[in-house]
Design an enzyme around this catalytic site. Sequence first.
Site, mmCIF file in Angstrom:
data_model
loop_
_atom_site.group_PDB
_atom_site.id
_atom_site.type_symbol
_atom_site.label_atom_id
_atom_site.label_comp_id
_atom_site.label_asym_id
_atom_site.label_seq_id
_atom_site.Cartn_x
_atom_site.Cartn_y
_atom_site.Cartn_z
ATOM 1 N N SER A 31 -10.627 11.286 2.387
ATOM 2 C CA SER A 31 -9.951 10.392 1.671
ATOM 3 C C SER A 31 -10.195 9.022 1.719
ATOM 4 C CB SER A 31 -8.347 10.563 1.896
ATOM 5 O OG SER A 31 -8.182 10.179 3.267
ATOM 6 N N ASP A 66 -0.797 2.640 2.518
ATOM 7 C CA ASP A 66 0.397 3.702 2.428
ATOM 8 C C ASP A 66 0.731 4.374 3.755
ATOM 9 O OD1 ASP A 66 -1.928 5.316 2.930
ATOM 10 O OD2 ASP A 66 -1.774 6.560 1.068
ATOM 11 N N HIS A 102 -4.022 5.229 4.770
ATOM 12 C CA HIS A 102 -5.162 4.595 4.018
ATOM 13 C C HIS A 102 -5.039 3.175 3.981
ATOM 14 C CE1 HIS A 102 -4.376 8.702 2.486
ATOM 15 N NE2 HIS A 102 -5.755 9.010 3.036
#
Length: 385
Positions: A42, A342, A345
């Site tokens: 991610s 978040d 990340h």
Amino acid sequence: MASPSGSTIMSKPTLVTVLLLLLVQINTISGCYTSIFQFGDSLADTGNLLAARNDEHSFMRNYPYGETFFKRPTGRCSDGRLIVDFIAEALGISLIPPYLRHSNQDFKQGVNFAVAGATALDIAVFEEKGVHAYTNYSLGVQLEWFKQLLPSLCALPSGCKDMLSTSLFLVGEIGGNDYNYPFLQGKSVQELRAIVPHVIDTISSTITELIDEGAVTLMVPGNLPIGCSPSYLTVLQSQNKDDYDTNGCLSWLNEFSQFHNQLLQNELNRLREVHPHATIIYADYYNVAIELYQFPNQLGFTGGALTTCCGGGGPYNYNVSAKCGYQGSTACVDPSLFVNWDGVHWTERAYNHIATGILSGPFTTPRIIIGCVSSKSHNDDHSSS
Ligand SMILES: *[C@@H]1O[C@H](CO)[C@@H](O)[C@H](O)[C@H]1NC(C)=O
Ligand SMILES: *[C@@H]1O[C@H](CO)[C@@H](O)[C@H](O)[C@H]1NC(C)=O
């Protein structure tokens, strides 16, 4: 040895400068890269997971993901651009498209195979241990995608070699999720240390296969300081002050990241000897990111380094029952003041800081200098010698 008469003309500082320049040239990789191939998770996914799986678990499909730069959710796990986007911008090429969302004619300047949630190890390894993994698009799967796609990217027989030799291969960051899943599901650090060599072996064999396919320049990032991540700080919160370092991060988790990074660097040293014609660059994400936690205010992150911008309450504004993108969470007014987006990340601005440290700071070994100008003079040096 007698000094040549010329040395009396050349002042000592100049001589020192020339020697330094020579040293810099030897340890610097510069190139006019025309495409990027990205493998990872991610930290680099620009839309693959969302293309593969657009359901209620796909948090990144919801606003405010993407709010800062794209003004809409793109599948990136941030408010805006990621490190790979900043690298593409620095190369002067377009942002590279996610493999699962585009067709071959879009891949002239590279392909992004990274998938949010991806592990280095095959997910069967985690299933055996009773650990649930969020995605099954491991590094091995991404490598297969690359191999299948490659013939269509270079129709000419000579095309592949040239295309691959002017491409920058970003192998990672990968491995973070191999530790995130087990740690956040209660596995011990002893158990986790035992899988690190396997993670490193998988990254290493991927690098070897890419070189066998024709890759020449590969950049391999290490792990970030996970002990500073609000998700870990929340889930593995400790009553013992000694578990925290002076930045407020969990020391034992940061030591774990450094353990991974040390083993990775040892392995890259070995690979450099086996493949002397390839350039294998280590990108020190850990040490460039640690600056964000050491000097948040000086770097303009006045919102706080350990508190997320987008979350649902709690000491680090990370709440597993109200994650960013879901009901019960809210985003800060100005994400550029925050390091973390978040809980898991980073914000676009933090990624920009990391990318800048990698591209123009001292955080790569050997140093990478991106840009056609230096590459041209580098080639001229060769042709005239
Ligand atoms: C991953 O899982 C999905 C759904 O569970 C499945 O459809 C897909 O084929 C799997 N992919 C791989 C590479 O195993
Ligand atoms: C976490 O989110 C839940 C659900 O929205 C909420 O009930 C709870 O109060 C939140 N926890 C904190 C510490 O804010």
